[in-house]
Design a protein around this motif. Structure first.
Motif, PDB file in Angstrom:
ATOM      1  N   HIS A  79       0.830  -1.202   0.000  1.00 17.95           N
ATOM      2  CA  HIS A  79       0.000   0.000   0.000  1.00 17.95           C
ATOM      3  C   HIS A  79       0.871   1.262   0.000  1.00 17.95           C
ATOM      4  O   HIS A  79       1.746   1.419   0.851  1.00 17.95           O
ATOM      5  CB  HIS A  79      -0.903  -0.021   1.237  1.00 17.95           C
ATOM      6  CG  HIS A  79      -1.947   1.036   1.252  1.00 17.95           C
ATOM      7  ND1 HIS A  79      -2.767   1.241   2.329  1.00 17.95           N
ATOM      8  CD2 HIS A  79      -2.329   1.959   0.313  1.00 17.95           C
ATOM      9  CE1 HIS A  79      -3.589   2.240   2.073  1.00 17.95           C
ATOM     10  NE2 HIS A  79      -3.349   2.691   0.855  1.00 17.95           N
ATOM     11  N   MET A  80       0.639   2.114  -0.969  1.00 23.28           N
ATOM     12  CA  MET A  80       1.360   3.381  -1.138  1.00 23.28           C
ATOM     13  C   MET A  80       2.843   3.194  -1.458  1.00 23.28           C
ATOM     14  O   MET A  80       3.643   4.116  -1.321  1.00 23.28           O
ATOM     15  CB  MET A  80       1.193   4.280   0.096  1.00 23.28           C
ATOM     16  CG  MET A  80      -0.245   4.716   0.340  1.00 23.28           C
ATOM     17  SD  MET A  80      -0.434   5.965   1.637  1.00 23.28           S
ATOM     18  CE  MET A  80       0.288   7.395   0.796  1.00 23.28           C
ATOM     19  N   GLU A 112      -0.345  -3.506   8.533  1.00 21.07           N
ATOM     20  CA  GLU A 112      -0.390  -3.634   7.081  1.00 21.07           C
ATOM     21  C   GLU A 112       1.016  -3.671   6.494  1.00 21.07           C
ATOM     22  O   GLU A 112       1.294  -4.439   5.558  1.00 21.07           O
ATOM     23  CB  GLU A 112      -1.184  -2.471   6.489  1.00 21.07           C
ATOM     24  CG  GLU A 112      -1.566  -2.672   5.042  1.00 21.07           C
ATOM     25  CD  GLU A 112      -2.505  -1.597   4.535  1.00 21.07           C
ATOM     26  OE1 GLU A 112      -2.543  -1.393   3.305  1.00 21.07           O
ATOM     27  OE2 GLU A 112      -3.187  -0.958   5.362  1.00 21.07           O
ATOM     28  N   GLN A 113       1.922  -2.889   7.053  1.00 16.42           N
ATOM     29  CA  GLN A 113       3.298  -2.885   6.569  1.00 16.42           C
ATOM     30  C   GLN A 113       3.982  -4.217   6.882  1.00 16.42           C
ATOM     31  O   GLN A 113       4.745  -4.745   6.069  1.00 16.42           O
ATOM     32  CB  GLN A 113       4.063  -1.718   7.178  1.00 16.42           C
ATOM     33  CG  GLN A 113       3.528  -0.349   6.750  1.00 16.42           C
ATOM     34  CD  GLN A 113       4.376   0.791   7.254  1.00 16.42           C
ATOM     35  OE1 GLN A 113       5.598   0.768   7.144  1.00 16.42           O
ATOM     36  NE2 GLN A 113       3.746   1.816   7.821  1.00 16.42           N
ATOM     37  N   GLU A 160       6.324   5.649   9.583  1.00 19.43           N
ATOM     38  CA  GLU A 160       5.173   6.412  10.061  1.00 19.43           C
ATOM     39  C   GLU A 160       4.333   6.843   8.863  1.00 19.43           C
ATOM     40  O   GLU A 160       4.817   7.532   7.967  1.00 19.43           O
ATOM     41  CB  GLU A 160       5.642   7.644  10.841  1.00 19.43           C
ATOM     42  CG  GLU A 160       6.281   7.327  12.184  1.00 19.43           C
ATOM     43  CD  GLU A 160       5.274   6.848  13.210  1.00 19.43           C
ATOM     44  OE1 GLU A 160       4.066   7.137  13.031  1.00 19.43           O
ATOM     45  OE2 GLU A 160       5.684   6.172  14.169  1.00 19.43           O
ATOM     46  N   ASN A 161       3.090   6.380   8.854  1.00 21.12           N
ATOM     47  CA  ASN A 161       2.209   6.734   7.748  1.00 21.12           C
ATOM     48  C   ASN A 161       0.765   6.617   8.222  1.00 21.12           C
ATOM     49  O   ASN A 161       0.339   5.546   8.668  1.00 21.12           O
ATOM     50  CB  ASN A 161       2.456   5.827   6.544  1.00 21.12           C
ATOM     51  CG  ASN A 161       1.734   6.298   5.300  1.00 21.12           C
ATOM     52  OD1 ASN A 161       0.519   6.248   5.218  1.00 21.12           O
ATOM     53  ND2 ASN A 161       2.502   6.771   4.320  1.00 21.12           N
ATOM     54  N   MET A 162       0.010   7.696   8.133  1.00 20.60           N
ATOM     55  CA  MET A 162      -1.366   7.717   8.619  1.00 20.60           C
ATOM     56  C   MET A 162      -2.273   6.784   7.821  1.00 20.60           C
ATOM     57  O   MET A 162      -3.281   6.300   8.328  1.00 20.60           O
ATOM     58  CB  MET A 162      -1.924   9.155   8.561  1.00 20.60           C
ATOM     59  CG  MET A 162      -1.221  10.135   9.487  1.00 20.60           C
ATOM     60  SD  MET A 162      -1.458   9.730  11.233  1.00 20.60           S
ATOM     61  CE  MET A 162      -3.213  10.079  11.396  1.00 20.60           C
ATOM     62  N   GLU A 163      -1.910   6.540   6.569  1.00 19.51           N
ATOM     63  CA  GLU A 163      -2.766   5.735   5.696  1.00 19.51           C
ATOM     64  C   GLU A 163      -2.438   4.242   5.757  1.00 19.51           C
ATOM     65  O   GLU A 163      -3.274   3.420   5.379  1.00 19.51           O
ATOM     66  CB  GLU A 163      -2.634   6.224   4.246  1.00 19.51           C
ATOM     67  CG  GLU A 163      -3.019   7.677   4.034  1.00 19.51           C
ATOM     68  CD  GLU A 163      -4.485   7.921   4.335  1.00 19.51           C
ATOM     69  OE1 GLU A 163      -5.312   7.030   4.049  1.00 19.51           O
ATOM     70  OE2 GLU A 163      -4.799   9.004   4.856  1.00 19.51           O
ATOM     71  N   VAL A 164      -1.239   3.912   6.203  1.00 21.35           N
ATOM     72  CA  VAL A 164      -0.807   2.512   6.195  1.00 21.35           C
ATOM     73  C   VAL A 164      -0.358   2.118   7.600  1.00 21.35           C
ATOM     74  O   VAL A 164       0.769   2.415   7.999  1.00 21.35           O
ATOM     75  CB  VAL A 164       0.345   2.272   5.188  1.00 21.35           C
ATOM     76  CG1 VAL A 164       0.603   0.788   5.033  1.00 21.35           C
ATOM     77  CG2 VAL A 164       0.022   2.899   3.834  1.00 21.35           C
ATOM     78  N   PRO A 165      -1.211   1.475   8.388  1.00 24.20           N
ATOM     79  CA  PRO A 165      -0.841   1.116   9.752  1.00 24.20           C
ATOM     80  C   PRO A 165       0.266   0.073   9.792  1.00 24.20           C
ATOM     81  O   PRO A 165       0.571  -0.602   8.792  1.00 24.20           O
ATOM     82  CB  PRO A 165      -2.143   0.560  10.335  1.00 24.20           C
ATOM     83  CG  PRO A 165      -2.933   0.111   9.156  1.00 24.20           C
ATOM     84  CD  PRO A 165      -2.579   1.049   8.041  1.00 24.20           C
TER      85      PRO A 165
END
Length: 211
Positions: free
Chosen positions: A59-60, A128-129, A120-125
């Motif tokens: 994701h992203m 998920e990483q 650190e990413n608000m869209e990808v917890p």
């Protein structure tokens, strides 16, 4: 609608190729590194395996994973790191147990370290990483199998030690997920067991949620 000859022949071939790959995937078995012998994958094949891993769901495009290959001439240094990790976990370790810990660094013609990294990413917890890193690991063992090699992911408590963190110079947001041994299987296993039927079930909404 008309189709060209190439179009009519391309799709059946693609599906047949896909089914062959699926059968290979379903037949894959892990081979312990101590049972993997030379030859291992070439440098080009290792790059191909890592390229396949890079296609894992991400994701992203954060790339929350990376790989390090441990060359043959650095296996003794890895054995030192394994020893340091075992001593960290068990300060009183000695003798055969310590020898066995060191010799694990010498197993398998090719050894890859799989490193996960959480950004650190608000869209990808974080979960998920980490799932993405796990998917990349899966692609590694599948790619090795498709190239005709055996492979297995190995981890254990030692991968989370400070000794291993130092040995691989990991950043604060990185962790050593596991090692993957790759080579030719010295012995071939039979087909794997079929999955538990409970592995796939149809979702049923909670009775209280039904309108």
């Amino acid at each position: 609608m008309t189709t060209t000859g190439s179009e009519t022949s391309e799709f059946p071939d693609a599906k047949a190729d896909g089914l062959r790959l699926l059968h290979r995937i379903c037949a894959r078995r892990s081979t312990p590194p101590r049972h993997l012998v030379a030859p291992g994958p070439s440098e080009d094949e290792i790059r191909m395996i890592v390229r396949a891993a890079s296609r894992a769901p991400d994701h992203m495009s954060l790339k929350p994973f990376r790989f390090m290959v441990i060359p043959p001439d650095r296996r003794d240094a890895l054995a030192d790191a394994f020893e340091a990790a075992e001593r960290e976990l068990n300060p009183g370790i000695a003798g055969e147990k310590l020898d066995r810990a060191r010799e694990k660094a010498l197993h398998a013609p090719v050894l890859l370290a799989v490193i996960s990294r959480v950004q650190e990413n608000m869209e990808v917890p974080e979960i998920e990483q980490r799932a993405s890193a796990g998917a990349a690991l899966g692609y590694v063992v599948l790619a090795a199998d498709l190239l005709g090699y055996g492979a297995m992911a190995v981890s254990g408590r030692k991968v989370a030690t400070k000794a291993m963190h130092r040995a691989f110079r990991l950043a604060d947001n990185e962790g050593l997920l596991c090692f993957v041994g790759i080579g030719m299987p010295a012995k071939v296993k039979g087909p794997p067991p079929e999955p538990d039927p409970e592995l796939l079930r149809a979702w049923q909404p909670d009775a209280g949620e039904a309108g």
